[in-house]
Design a protein around this motif. Structure first.
Motif, PDB file in Angstrom:
ATOM      1  N   LYS A  20       0.825  -1.202   0.000  1.00  0.00           N
ATOM      2  CA  LYS A  20       0.000   0.000   0.000  1.00  0.00           C
ATOM      3  C   LYS A  20       0.865   1.260   0.000  1.00  0.00           C
ATOM      4  O   LYS A  20       1.915   1.317   0.600  1.00  0.00           O
ATOM      5  N   ASN A  22       0.870   5.213   1.065  1.00  0.00           N
ATOM      6  CA  ASN A  22       0.196   6.128   1.966  1.00  0.00           C
ATOM      7  C   ASN A  22      -0.230   7.360   1.163  1.00  0.00           C
ATOM      8  O   ASN A  22       0.501   8.331   1.043  1.00  0.00           O
ATOM      9  N   TYR A  23      -1.440   7.286   0.581  1.00  0.00           N
ATOM     10  CA  TYR A  23      -1.902   8.346  -0.300  1.00  0.00           C
ATOM     11  C   TYR A  23      -2.131   9.656   0.440  1.00  0.00           C
ATOM     12  O   TYR A  23      -1.983  10.717  -0.141  1.00  0.00           O
ATOM     13  N   GLU A  26       1.301  11.216   0.516  1.00  0.00           N
ATOM     14  CA  GLU A  26       1.729  11.585  -0.831  1.00  0.00           C
ATOM     15  C   GLU A  26       0.851  12.685  -1.417  1.00  0.00           C
ATOM     16  O   GLU A  26       1.340  13.563  -2.125  1.00  0.00           O
ATOM     17  N   ALA A  27      -0.453  12.653  -1.123  1.00  0.00           N
ATOM     18  CA  ALA A  27      -1.363  13.661  -1.661  1.00  0.00           C
ATOM     19  C   ALA A  27      -1.041  15.050  -1.113  1.00  0.00           C
ATOM     20  O   ALA A  27      -1.308  16.057  -1.776  1.00  0.00           O
ATOM     21  N   LEU A  43       2.327   9.892  -7.413  1.00  0.00           N
ATOM     22  CA  LEU A  43       1.406   8.910  -6.847  1.00  0.00           C
ATOM     23  C   LEU A  43       1.434   7.560  -7.554  1.00  0.00           C
ATOM     24  O   LEU A  43       0.908   6.590  -7.035  1.00  0.00           O
TER      25      LEU A  43
END
Length: 50
Positions: A20, A22-23, A26-27, A43
């Motif tokens: 996974k 970590n959006y 990162e976002a 991303l």
């Protein structure tokens, strides 16, 4: 045979859980004015398009 299926299922779930991204973290690096290519490089390529 039943044990093999259980072991393969657990292995598959563990492999999926460990990849996974970590959006949320990162976002937070996305900035106004970034190009589509810059966001993709940050991303990764999208897995689904809606």
């Amino acid at each position: 045979m039943k044990n093999l299926i259980i072991i393969l299922t657990i292995t598959l779930l563990a492999a999926c859980a460990s990849t996974k991204i970590n959006y949320a973290q990162e976002a937070s690096k996305i900035e106004l004015g970034m190009t589509k290519q810059a966001v993709i490089s940050l991303l990764g390529t999208p897995k689904k398009l809606h």
